[in-house]
Design a protein around this motif. Structure first.
Motif, PDB file in Angstrom:
ATOM      1  N   PRO A 247     -26.604 179.741   8.831  1.00  0.00           N
ATOM      2  CA  PRO A 247     -27.941 180.363   8.728  1.00  0.00           C
ATOM      3  C   PRO A 247     -28.905 179.831   9.791  1.00  0.00           C
ATOM      4  O   PRO A 247     -29.886 179.167   9.461  1.00  0.00           O
ATOM      5  CB  PRO A 247     -28.395 179.969   7.318  1.00  0.00           C
ATOM      6  N   ASP A 248     -28.607 180.081  11.046  1.00  0.00           N
ATOM      7  CA  ASP A 248     -29.458 179.573  12.133  1.00  0.00           C
ATOM      8  C   ASP A 248     -29.402 180.572  13.279  1.00  0.00           C
ATOM      9  O   ASP A 248     -28.390 180.698  13.971  1.00  0.00           O
ATOM     10  CB  ASP A 248     -28.931 178.194  12.578  1.00  0.00           C
ATOM     11  N   GLU A 249     -30.521 181.277  13.501  1.00  0.00           N
ATOM     12  CA  GLU A 249     -30.546 182.334  14.542  1.00  0.00           C
ATOM     13  C   GLU A 249     -30.462 181.744  15.938  1.00  0.00           C
ATOM     14  O   GLU A 249     -30.069 182.412  16.876  1.00  0.00           O
ATOM     15  CB  GLU A 249     -31.825 183.161  14.402  1.00  0.00           C
ATOM     16  N   ASP A 250     -30.861 180.490  16.075  1.00  0.00           N
ATOM     17  CA  ASP A 250     -30.875 179.863  17.404  1.00  0.00           C
ATOM     18  C   ASP A 250     -29.536 179.241  17.775  1.00  0.00           C
ATOM     19  O   ASP A 250     -29.388 178.690  18.860  1.00  0.00           O
ATOM     20  CB  ASP A 250     -31.949 178.765  17.455  1.00  0.00           C
ATOM     21  N   LEU A 251     -28.607 179.305  16.868  1.00  0.00           N
ATOM     22  CA  LEU A 251     -27.337 178.636  17.110  1.00  0.00           C
ATOM     23  C   LEU A 251     -26.547 179.359  18.208  1.00  0.00           C
ATOM     24  O   LEU A 251     -26.271 180.549  18.082  1.00  0.00           O
ATOM     25  CB  LEU A 251     -26.521 178.618  15.813  1.00  0.00           C
ATOM     26  N   LYS A 252     -26.242 178.649  19.279  1.00  0.00           N
ATOM     27  CA  LYS A 252     -25.336 179.257  20.266  1.00  0.00           C
ATOM     28  C   LYS A 252     -24.651 178.182  21.117  1.00  0.00           C
ATOM     29  O   LYS A 252     -25.172 177.090  21.315  1.00  0.00           O
ATOM     30  CB  LYS A 252     -26.048 180.297  21.125  1.00  0.00           C
ATOM     31  N   TRP A 253     -23.500 178.544  21.618  1.00  0.00           N
ATOM     32  CA  TRP A 253     -22.700 177.613  22.409  1.00  0.00           C
ATOM     33  C   TRP A 253     -23.361 177.394  23.767  1.00  0.00           C
ATOM     34  O   TRP A 253     -23.737 178.342  24.430  1.00  0.00           O
ATOM     35  CB  TRP A 253     -21.291 178.161  22.575  1.00  0.00           C
ATOM     36  N   ASN A 254     -23.490 176.143  24.130  1.00  0.00           N
ATOM     37  CA  ASN A 254     -24.071 175.815  25.435  1.00  0.00           C
ATOM     38  C   ASN A 254     -22.956 175.364  26.360  1.00  0.00           C
ATOM     39  O   ASN A 254     -22.458 174.243  26.262  1.00  0.00           O
ATOM     40  CB  ASN A 254     -25.112 174.704  25.236  1.00  0.00           C
ATOM     41  N   GLU A 255     -22.558 176.286  27.216  1.00  0.00           N
ATOM     42  CA  GLU A 255     -21.393 176.061  28.082  1.00  0.00           C
ATOM     43  C   GLU A 255     -21.576 174.815  28.937  1.00  0.00           C
ATOM     44  O   GLU A 255     -20.682 173.986  29.079  1.00  0.00           O
ATOM     45  CB  GLU A 255     -21.204 177.298  28.967  1.00  0.00           C
ATOM     46  N   GLU A 256     -22.784 174.685  29.459  1.00  0.00           N
ATOM     47  CA  GLU A 256     -23.094 173.605  30.382  1.00  0.00           C
ATOM     48  C   GLU A 256     -22.902 172.234  29.729  1.00  0.00           C
ATOM     49  O   GLU A 256     -22.290 171.324  30.286  1.00  0.00           O
ATOM     50  CB  GLU A 256     -24.541 173.768  30.825  1.00  0.00           C
ATOM     51  N   LEU A 257     -23.451 172.093  28.532  1.00  0.00           N
ATOM     52  CA  LEU A 257     -23.411 170.794  27.849  1.00  0.00           C
ATOM     53  C   LEU A 257     -22.133 170.596  27.033  1.00  0.00           C
ATOM     54  O   LEU A 257     -21.805 169.486  26.626  1.00  0.00           O
ATOM     55  CB  LEU A 257     -24.624 170.641  26.922  1.00  0.00           C
ATOM     56  N   GLY A 258     -21.451 171.702  26.774  1.00  0.00           N
ATOM     57  CA  GLY A 258     -20.261 171.596  25.941  1.00  0.00           C
ATOM     58  C   GLY A 258     -20.602 171.322  24.485  1.00  0.00           C
ATOM     59  O   GLY A 258     -19.817 170.705  23.755  1.00  0.00           O
ATOM     60  N   HIS A 259     -21.780 171.764  24.058  1.00  0.00           N
ATOM     61  CA  HIS A 259     -22.217 171.579  22.675  1.00  0.00           C
ATOM     62  C   HIS A 259     -22.863 172.857  22.166  1.00  0.00           C
ATOM     63  O   HIS A 259     -23.217 173.732  22.951  1.00  0.00           O
ATOM     64  CB  HIS A 259     -23.285 170.477  22.591  1.00  0.00           C
ATOM     65  N   TYR A 260     -23.052 172.927  20.846  1.00  0.00           N
ATOM     66  CA  TYR A 260     -23.848 174.012  20.292  1.00  0.00           C
ATOM     67  C   TYR A 260     -25.316 173.617  20.336  1.00  0.00           C
ATOM     68  O   TYR A 260     -25.670 172.483  19.977  1.00  0.00           O
ATOM     69  CB  TYR A 260     -23.468 174.284  18.834  1.00  0.00           C
ATOM     70  N   ASP A 261     -26.160 174.548  20.776  1.00  0.00           N
ATOM     71  CA  ASP A 261     -27.605 174.370  20.588  1.00  0.00           C
ATOM     72  C   ASP A 261     -27.934 174.873  19.196  1.00  0.00           C
ATOM     73  O   ASP A 261     -27.366 175.873  18.742  1.00  0.00           O
ATOM     74  CB  ASP A 261     -28.388 175.217  21.605  1.00  0.00           C
ATOM     75  N   PHE A 262     -28.828 174.187  18.522  1.00  0.00           N
ATOM     76  CA  PHE A 262     -29.223 174.699  17.203  1.00  0.00           C
ATOM     77  C   PHE A 262     -30.734 174.622  17.026  1.00  0.00           C
ATOM     78  O   PHE A 262     -31.434 173.927  17.769  1.00  0.00           O
ATOM     79  CB  PHE A 262     -28.484 173.986  16.071  1.00  0.00           C
ATOM     80  N   GLY A 263     -31.219 175.382  16.038  1.00  0.00           N
ATOM     81  CA  GLY A 263     -32.656 175.543  15.828  1.00  0.00           C
ATOM     82  C   GLY A 263     -33.330 174.278  15.314  1.00  0.00           C
ATOM     83  O   GLY A 263     -32.670 173.296  14.972  1.00  0.00           O
ATOM     84  N   PRO A 264     -34.667 174.319  15.276  1.00  0.00           N
ATOM     85  CA  PRO A 264     -35.415 173.128  14.849  1.00  0.00           C
ATOM     86  C   PRO A 264     -35.246 172.847  13.353  1.00  0.00           C
ATOM     87  O   PRO A 264     -35.186 173.767  12.545  1.00  0.00           O
ATOM     88  CB  PRO A 264     -36.871 173.491  15.163  1.00  0.00           C
ATOM     89  N   ILE A 265     -35.172 171.562  13.044  1.00  0.00           N
ATOM     90  CA  ILE A 265     -35.044 171.137  11.649  1.00  0.00           C
ATOM     91  C   ILE A 265     -36.431 171.001  11.037  1.00  0.00           C
ATOM     92  O   ILE A 265     -37.367 170.542  11.707  1.00  0.00           O
ATOM     93  CB  ILE A 265     -34.276 169.800  11.585  1.00  0.00           C
ATOM     94  N   ASN A 266     -36.570 171.410   9.821  1.00  0.00           N
ATOM     95  CA  ASN A 266     -37.858 171.318   9.136  1.00  0.00           C
ATOM     96  C   ASN A 266     -38.087 169.889   8.627  1.00  0.00           C
ATOM     97  O   ASN A 266     -37.757 169.562   7.485  1.00  0.00           O
ATOM     98  CB  ASN A 266     -37.875 172.326   7.977  1.00  0.00           C
ATOM     99  N   TRP A 267     -38.646 169.059   9.502  1.00  0.00           N
ATOM    100  CA  TRP A 267     -38.801 167.641   9.137  1.00  0.00           C
ATOM    101  C   TRP A 267     -39.860 167.431   8.072  1.00  0.00           C
ATOM    102  O   TRP A 267     -39.857 166.431   7.355  1.00  0.00           O
ATOM    103  CB  TRP A 267     -39.114 166.792  10.376  1.00  0.00           C
ATOM    104  N   ASP A 268     -40.768 168.384   7.985  1.00  0.00           N
ATOM    105  CA  ASP A 268     -41.783 168.308   6.942  1.00  0.00           C
ATOM    106  C   ASP A 268     -41.105 168.331   5.571  1.00  0.00           C
ATOM    107  O   ASP A 268     -41.410 167.531   4.679  1.00  0.00           O
ATOM    108  CB  ASP A 268     -42.730 169.501   7.105  1.00  0.00           C
ATOM    109  N   GLU A 269     -40.129 169.263   5.451  1.00  0.00           N
ATOM    110  CA  GLU A 269     -39.373 169.333   4.183  1.00  0.00           C
ATOM    111  C   GLU A 269     -38.629 168.022   3.959  1.00  0.00           C
ATOM    112  O   GLU A 269     -38.651 167.461   2.868  1.00  0.00           O
ATOM    113  CB  GLU A 269     -38.391 170.507   4.232  1.00  0.00           C
ATOM    114  N   PHE A 270     -37.969 167.521   5.008  1.00  0.00           N
ATOM    115  CA  PHE A 270     -37.203 166.280   4.880  1.00  0.00           C
ATOM    116  C   PHE A 270     -38.066 165.143   4.348  1.00  0.00           C
ATOM    117  O   PHE A 270     -37.721 164.489   3.349  1.00  0.00           O
ATOM    118  CB  PHE A 270     -36.601 165.899   6.245  1.00  0.00           C
ATOM    119  N   TRP A 271     -39.208 164.920   4.988  1.00  0.00           N
ATOM    120  CA  TRP A 271     -40.041 163.780   4.576  1.00  0.00           C
ATOM    121  C   TRP A 271     -40.584 163.976   3.173  1.00  0.00           C
ATOM    122  O   TRP A 271     -40.753 163.007   2.430  1.00  0.00           O
ATOM    123  CB  TRP A 271     -41.175 163.538   5.578  1.00  0.00           C
ATOM    124  N   ASN A 272     -40.842 165.222   2.827  1.00  0.00           N
ATOM    125  CA  ASN A 272     -41.319 165.483   1.458  1.00  0.00           C
ATOM    126  C   ASN A 272     -40.245 165.208   0.418  1.00  0.00           C
ATOM    127  O   ASN A 272     -40.528 164.651  -0.637  1.00  0.00           O
ATOM    128  CB  ASN A 272     -41.820 166.923   1.342  1.00  0.00           C
TER     129      ASN A 272
END
Lengths: 315, 249, 95
Positions: A247-272
């Motif tokens: 469930p992440d619209e920003d998720l995509k393979w980054n050929e250059e880095l050899g990793h998946y890029d993924f969307g921002p984490i909701n840190w506000d929720e985490f800290w709460n």
């Protein structure tokens, strides 16, 4: 004089660590090393124990006998792992009872993921696959942790946990290949647990106050962000394989880095959630506290009986 | 009626329902070590239920699996003792229920290892090893709690007073028993009762517990007449199978 | 009255016949029987053992890490206790 002595001890301590010589319980260690370890190991132990509850929630409703036995065995393993870890903290002089009281008073923390509810059977799959998957990623490097008893406990735990993730993935696979209703159940569980699972690795490196010192002491071997990235890279193809969507619209393979890029984490929720505002924080702690209180008379009775027998033997 | 099938349901349902009850403790035990111990016993019981109900399905010959039998019968078709479906109560109640049951199951499985039915004998042999450990565990706790503190003594005596009425049901000698006895599948219920009484008396003596003089008995489970508690157990146990019929998990 | 915790026990498990008991961890128990049973339930869930020892932790006496040099270093120089110290002529096997 005194100060120089401590400096010298600290220098020799760090030298041992740098040479990958394990620290054992009675060895000299800086107070902060001891405190950091007690905090980290007991947090880990609490996570195992509180972590029994969301899955325990489905034991009596498991859909067949095989799943019921597997789930029981898994939740029981978590109790065992909590115990191994409390044992490790006791070697540092931390009394188990007091450690647990810190959990109940809210002073000690545990993994925020266990403050999310388990709403359907598919959550057993999602927890095994994602939560245990993330936990293993965190834990494998800890088998080489500088503190002997912690490292040994982790070796045991990692060995035992290897079935936990598999059984979760098996549940998810079965659902994903099942009826439309089952597939929907699996996707829904993935939707709810994906982001909390990413949060399990802890705050971003910039915001993690303990990371640097812990790495120097080899209590920690990789940064939170490194482990999180590794988890995403490993998990995304697994989801694709069984036909579920992350469930992440920003998720995509980054050929250059050899990793998946993924969307921002909701840190506000985490800290709460860490601070106590998660959906189940209060339930979880109330349940643990009640178990301890209701067991008080049992523990006392066993003590009293043992005492009586000692007296009898002595007379 | 197929006597062996009926009999296997009795033994299998006892394991199934008590395993269910014990598994309710998982995560709530009085101390971590005991949480793990109770779960081990629950796991043994679920394992027993699985192999016994599997065999029951084969004996019945209607193509029902162990899961069909465990999850898809109606309330009146379960054959477990009323004892094992009683609520957990406090730890004392749970241990007393366990002890009364284990003290019956150990001599039962000892008998059944000699059964003329080789599959039942094999199941009994494996289960006996497990049950010996369960009995040791529950007997030791009964003694500790009985001879522990004033509070623990009172609690576990109350548990005994409450559960005593469900014990005679373990030793009902009916047409199923007598038919199976003819061919050496099962053995003397009277001897079983005597073994149980001996174990119970010894442990209660050491635990300073008093056997109630109220001999009124509650029974019915073996014929499908249960307490109100079973319905709720089944509501949980069968939830998935009922809500999502015919799916694989 | 102060609440008293159950004593801590160290657990040693023999993996299989022929091997010695090895320390695996600790646990809490009110008495020795309980300690053995808890050890069985906690440390042998995957058939790791054929025999269990438990010892109350406060009965264990240990050497002090600060003494390690005095206790163990003198042995380092006694290389003649090891077979590799000796020359064996070529052609001789199994000695």
């Amino acid at each position: 004089m005194e100060e120089r002595n401590v400096e010298e001890l600290e220098r020799r301590f760090q030298e041992k660590i740098d040479n990958d010589i394990r620290i054992e319980p009675n060895d000299w260690m800086p107070d902060r090393y001891r405190e950091t370890l007690i905090r980290q190991i007991s947090q880990h132990a609490h996570s195992e124990i509180v972590g029994m509850l969301p899955e325990g929630n489905w034991i009596t409703r498991a859909p067949n006998l095989r799943r019921k036995a597997v789930l029981l065995a898994k939740v029981q393993d978590e109790a065992g792992h909590g115990l191994y870890l409390y044992s490790a903290t006791e070697t540092l002089g931390a009394d188990r009872e007091e450690t647990i009281d810190d959990l109940h008073s809210g002073k000690a923390k545990y993994s925020s993921i266990f403050n999310y509810p388990t709403l359907t059977w598919a959550d057993m799959g999602a927890i095994g696959w994602l939560v245990d998957g993330a936990a293993i990623m965190n834990q494998v490097p800890l088998c080489r942790c500088s503190y002997g008893p912690y490292a040994r406990a982790m070796v045991r735990i990692c060995k035992e946990e290897s079935f936990h993730q598999r059984q979760g993935f098996e549940i998810m696979t079965q659902l994903a290949q099942g009826t439309p209703q089952q597939k929907e159940m699996a996707q829904d569980a993935l939707n709810r647990f994906w982001w909390p699972a990413l949060m399990m690795f802890g705050p971003s490196d910039g915001d993690s106050k303990h990371t640097q010192q812990s790495m120097r002491w080899k209590i920690k071997r990789h940064t939170n962000d490194e482990l999180r990235q590794q988890f995403v890279d490993v998990t995304v193809p697994q989801a694709e394989l069984i036909g579920l969507t992350i469930p992440d619209e920003d998720l995509k393979w980054n050929e250059e880095l050899g990793h998946y890029d993924f969307g921002p984490i909701n840190w506000d929720e985490f800290w709460n959630v860490v601070a106590g505002n998660g959906p189940c924080n209060k339930d979880r702690i109330d349940t643990r506290r009640r178990a301890k209180e209701e067991g008080e008379w049992v523990r006392e009775a066993a003590n009293a009986y043992a005492e009586k027998r000692r007296m009898k033997k002595a007379s | 009626m197929n006597a062996l099938f009926e009999y296997l349901l009795r033994v299998g349902d006892d394991s199934l329902i008590l395993g269910h009850r014990l598994s309710e403790w998982c995560g709530h035990g009085p101390i971590l070590e005991e949480d793990i111990a109770m779960t081990n016993i629950a796991l043994d019981l679920v394992g027993q239920a699985t192999s016994i109900l599997k065999y029951a399905g084969e004996v019945e010959g209607k193509n029902r699996s162990e899961d069909d039998l465990a999850f898809l019968r109606f309330d009146r078709d379960y054959r477990n003792l009323l004892l094992v479906e009683q609520p957990n109560g406090d730890f004392g109640m749970t241990m007393m229920r366990q002890f009364l049951f284990d003290a019956y199951r150990k001599p039962l499985f000892e008998q059944l290892t000699n059964s003329s039915d080789s599959q039942l004998a094999a199941i009994a042999e494996k289960s006996l090893k497990e049950t010996k450990y369960h009995l040791r565990h529950s007997a030791e706790w009964t003694i500790r709690l009985g001879d522990g503190t004033e509070e623990s003594h009172q609690r576990v005596q109350e548990a005994l007073d409450t559960l005593w009425r469900y014990t005679p049901e373990m030793f009902i000698d009916d047409e199923i028993e007598s038919e199976l006895r003819k061919t050496g599948v099962t053995f003397s219920v009277e001897e079983l009762h005597a073994s149980w009484t001996k174990i119970a008396k010894e442990v209660f003596d050491e635990a300073t517990l008093v056997i109630p003089d109220n001999n009124w008995e509650q029974s019915g489970g073996r014929k499908g007449y249960h307490s109100e508690h079973l319905g709720y157990i089944l509501a949980e146990l069968q939830y998935m199978q009922r809500a999502y019929p015919g799916m694989k998990w | 009255m102060a609440k008293k915790e159950w004593p801590l026990w160290e657990v040693f498990i023999r993996n299989k016949q022929g091997l010695s008991h090895k320390h695996v961890g600790s646990l809490r128990a009110a008495d020795a029987e309980m300690a053995v049973e808890n050890a069985r339930d906690v440390y042998t869930r995957r058939s790791e053992g054929v025999s269990i020892w438990v010892v109350e932790s406060n009965h264990i006496h240990a050497s002090h890490p600060a003494d390690a040099d005095a206790l163990f270093e003198p042995a380092h120089s006694k290389v003649y206790r090891h077979p590799t110290f000796y020359d064996v002529p070529d052609g001789i096997e199994h000695m």
